[in-house]
Design a protein around this motif. Structure first.
Motif, PDB file in Angstrom:
ATOM      1  N   ALA A  22       0.828  -1.203   0.000  1.00 35.68           N
ATOM      2  CA  ALA A  22       0.000   0.000   0.000  1.00 35.68           C
ATOM      3  C   ALA A  22       0.863   1.253   0.000  1.00 35.68           C
ATOM      4  N   SER A  23       1.890   1.265   0.830  1.00 37.70           N
ATOM      5  CA  SER A  23       2.728   2.457   0.925  1.00 37.70           C
ATOM      6  C   SER A  23       3.575   2.654  -0.328  1.00 37.70           C
ATOM      7  N   ALA A  24       3.984   1.562  -0.979  1.00 41.71           N
ATOM      8  CA  ALA A  24       4.769   1.687  -2.206  1.00 41.71           C
ATOM      9  C   ALA A  24       3.952   2.356  -3.305  1.00 41.71           C
ATOM     10  N   ILE A  25       2.691   1.985  -3.424  1.00 39.05           N
ATOM     11  CA  ILE A  25       1.817   2.628  -4.409  1.00 39.05           C
ATOM     12  C   ILE A  25       1.619   4.095  -4.049  1.00 39.05           C
ATOM     13  N   GLY A  26       1.433   4.359  -2.761  1.00 40.93           N
ATOM     14  CA  GLY A  26       1.285   5.746  -2.325  1.00 40.93           C
ATOM     15  C   GLY A  26       2.490   6.597  -2.656  1.00 40.93           C
ATOM     16  N   ASP A  27       3.676   6.027  -2.538  1.00 37.74           N
ATOM     17  CA  ASP A  27       4.897   6.762  -2.858  1.00 37.74           C
ATOM     18  C   ASP A  27       4.956   7.163  -4.325  1.00 37.74           C
ATOM     19  N   GLN A  28       4.546   6.242  -5.176  1.00 40.02           N
ATOM     20  CA  GLN A  28       4.554   6.548  -6.599  1.00 40.02           C
ATOM     21  C   GLN A  28       3.487   7.581  -6.955  1.00 40.02           C
ATOM     22  N   ARG A 213      32.433   0.780   4.086  1.00 43.01           N
ATOM     23  CA  ARG A 213      33.339  -0.045   3.279  1.00 43.01           C
ATOM     24  C   ARG A 213      32.556  -1.014   2.413  1.00 43.01           C
ATOM     25  N   GLU A 214      31.492  -1.579   2.973  1.00 48.83           N
ATOM     26  CA  GLU A 214      30.673  -2.523   2.202  1.00 48.83           C
ATOM     27  C   GLU A 214      29.969  -1.816   1.051  1.00 48.83           C
ATOM     28  N   VAL A 215      29.463  -0.623   1.319  1.00 44.99           N
ATOM     29  CA  VAL A 215      28.766   0.133   0.267  1.00 44.99           C
ATOM     30  C   VAL A 215      29.732   0.512  -0.850  1.00 44.99           C
ATOM     31  N   ARG A 216      30.917   0.969  -0.485  1.00 46.51           N
ATOM     32  CA  ARG A 216      31.896   1.361  -1.498  1.00 46.51           C
ATOM     33  C   ARG A 216      32.325   0.186  -2.367  1.00 46.51           C
ATOM     34  N   SER A 217      32.295  -1.010  -1.794  1.00 49.75           N
ATOM     35  CA  SER A 217      32.726  -2.180  -2.553  1.00 49.75           C
ATOM     36  C   SER A 217      31.633  -2.709  -3.472  1.00 49.75           C
ATOM     37  N   ARG A 218      30.408  -2.143  -3.361  1.00 47.07           N
ATOM     38  CA  ARG A 218      29.280  -2.597  -4.176  1.00 47.07           C
ATOM     39  C   ARG A 218      28.605  -1.395  -4.827  1.00 47.07           C
ATOM     40  N   PRO A 219      29.053  -0.964  -5.985  1.00 51.55           N
ATOM     41  CA  PRO A 219      28.475   0.224  -6.636  1.00 51.55           C
ATOM     42  C   PRO A 219      26.976   0.110  -6.891  1.00 51.55           C
ATOM     43  N   TRP A 220      26.467  -1.109  -7.043  1.00 52.13           N
ATOM     44  CA  TRP A 220      25.042  -1.245  -7.338  1.00 52.13           C
ATOM     45  C   TRP A 220      24.178  -0.758  -6.185  1.00 52.13           C
ATOM     46  N   VAL A 221      24.740  -0.716  -4.968  1.00 47.83           N
ATOM     47  CA  VAL A 221      23.963  -0.228  -3.832  1.00 47.83           C
ATOM     48  C   VAL A 221      23.591   1.230  -4.035  1.00 47.83           C
ATOM     49  N   TRP A 222      24.558   2.035  -4.542  1.00 45.55           N
ATOM     50  CA  TRP A 222      24.270   3.446  -4.778  1.00 45.55           C
ATOM     51  C   TRP A 222      23.220   3.626  -5.865  1.00 45.55           C
ATOM     52  N   SER A 223      23.373   2.877  -6.965  1.00 47.22           N
ATOM     53  CA  SER A 223      22.402   3.020  -8.045  1.00 47.22           C
ATOM     54  C   SER A 223      21.021   2.604  -7.586  1.00 47.22           C
ATOM     55  N   ARG A 224      20.945   1.601  -6.728  1.00 51.15           N
ATOM     56  CA  ARG A 224      19.648   1.154  -6.221  1.00 51.15           C
ATOM     57  C   ARG A 224      19.022   2.212  -5.323  1.00 51.15           C
ATOM     58  N   SER A 225      19.847   2.875  -4.508  1.00 47.36           N
ATOM     59  CA  SER A 225      19.322   3.900  -3.609  1.00 47.36           C
ATOM     60  C   SER A 225      18.713   5.061  -4.383  1.00 47.36           C
ATOM     61  N   TRP A 226      19.357   5.432  -5.507  1.00 46.05           N
ATOM     62  CA  TRP A 226      18.856   6.560  -6.280  1.00 46.05           C
ATOM     63  C   TRP A 226      17.681   6.194  -7.161  1.00 46.05           C
ATOM     64  N   CYS A 227      17.659   4.953  -7.640  1.00 38.18           N
ATOM     65  CA  CYS A 227      16.649   4.579  -8.636  1.00 38.18           C
ATOM     66  C   CYS A 227      15.436   3.899  -8.047  1.00 38.18           C
ATOM     67  N   SER A 228      15.475   3.511  -6.786  1.00 37.42           N
ATOM     68  CA  SER A 228      14.341   2.817  -6.181  1.00 37.42           C
ATOM     69  C   SER A 228      13.200   3.787  -5.989  1.00 37.42           C
ATOM     70  N   PRO A 229      11.942   3.264  -5.821  1.00 35.91           N
ATOM     71  CA  PRO A 229      10.803   4.144  -5.613  1.00 35.91           C
ATOM     72  C   PRO A 229      11.010   5.018  -4.398  1.00 35.91           C
ATOM     73  N   VAL A 230      10.432   6.191  -4.428  1.00 37.16           N
ATOM     74  CA  VAL A 230      10.641   7.159  -3.373  1.00 37.16           C
ATOM     75  C   VAL A 230      10.217   6.595  -2.044  1.00 37.16           C
ATOM     76  N   ARG A 231       9.160   5.790  -1.907  1.00 35.29           N
ATOM     77  CA  ARG A 231       8.805   5.226  -0.642  1.00 35.29           C
ATOM     78  C   ARG A 231       8.986   3.730  -0.669  1.00 35.29           C
ATOM     79  N   SER A 232       9.357   3.193   0.392  1.00 34.48           N
ATOM     80  CA  SER A 232       9.350   1.808   0.545  1.00 34.48           C
ATOM     81  C   SER A 232       8.567   1.472   1.701  1.00 34.48           C
TER      82      SER A 232
END
Length: 232
Positions: A22-28, A213-232
């Protein structure tokens, strides 16, 4: 589909999933509602960019802090506080819109606080999933959650267009606030209150450095943070 149905048979996960859906739809809905409302209010793409950035930047900046505290506190309580906070923020924004008093700087402040709350909610929710299903179904539960996020990207904008053009932006934000109330209710249910893992004993700064350190070693984490829906 059979694996999704199997994981939804577990009441613990089902409650959390329905609230998050419900909240994910609301975020969009909110993303499109903000775009349409600010376009009508000022007609400035810069204003819209500032409001959206105000939500995204605190979320990214505080996500590591949210992950650390999700390991130290009861996750369902973090989720409840964050949901209530976000419901209050968007209910307040709806009131400002209804009264004709909404200004861009007010939306920037509200969305910045909204993003900060999400930074603490998301790690708590992600960490709670393994506590609501058997170990063999954790991957299915996470896959279903991601699938719902993708569905919300399609459903939310269409619903927002109907709400904003047919009724008004205030109604769209009220709907979003209501979805957070639903999410908080499911987190507060008996199903979401299983014992959490033992609290971390390492200092907060030590855990933040390890997380960085874990985040820096996994670039996909950053892309996921920016591209994921505004609400989770």
């Amino acid at each position: 589909m059979s694996s999704y149905l199997r994981v939804l048979r577990h009441q613990d996960f089902r409650y959390l999933f329905l609230g998050q859906a419900a909240s994910a739809i609301g975020d969009q809905v909110v993303i499109v509602a903000l775009a349409l409302f600010i376009t009508r209010l000022t007609g400035s793409a810069t204003d819209l960019g500032l409001v959206l950035a105000a939500q995204a930047l605190p979320m990214v900046a505080l996500m590591l802090f949210g992950g650390v505290w999700a390991d130290r506190l009861a996750r369902h309580r973090i989720m409840i506080v964050c949901d209530i906070t976000r419901a209050g923020l968007h209910a307040a924004l709806a009131v400002l819109i209804f009264t004709g008093a909404a200004q861009v700087w007010e939306m920037i402040v509200i969305e910045a606080l909204f993003g900060a709350a999400r930074a603490f909610f998301q790690p708590a929710y992600t960490g709670l999933i393994p506590q609501t299903v058997p170990e063999s179904l954790i991957q299915d539960a996470q896959a279903l959650t991601e699938s719902m996020s993708n569905v919300s990207v399609m459903v939310g904008p269409a619903l927002a267009t109907v709400l904003v053009l047919g009724f008004g932006a205030g109604e769209a934000f009220l709907l979003d606030a209501a979805t957070f109330v639903v999410s908080a209710g499911t987190a507060a249910s008996r199903a979401a209150t299983r014992a959490r893992p033992e609290q971390a004993s390492a200092p907060v700064l030590h855990e933040l450095r390890a997380g960085w350190r874990e985040v820096r070693s996994r670039p996909w984490v950053w892309s996921r943070s920016w591209c994921s829906p505004v609400r989770s």
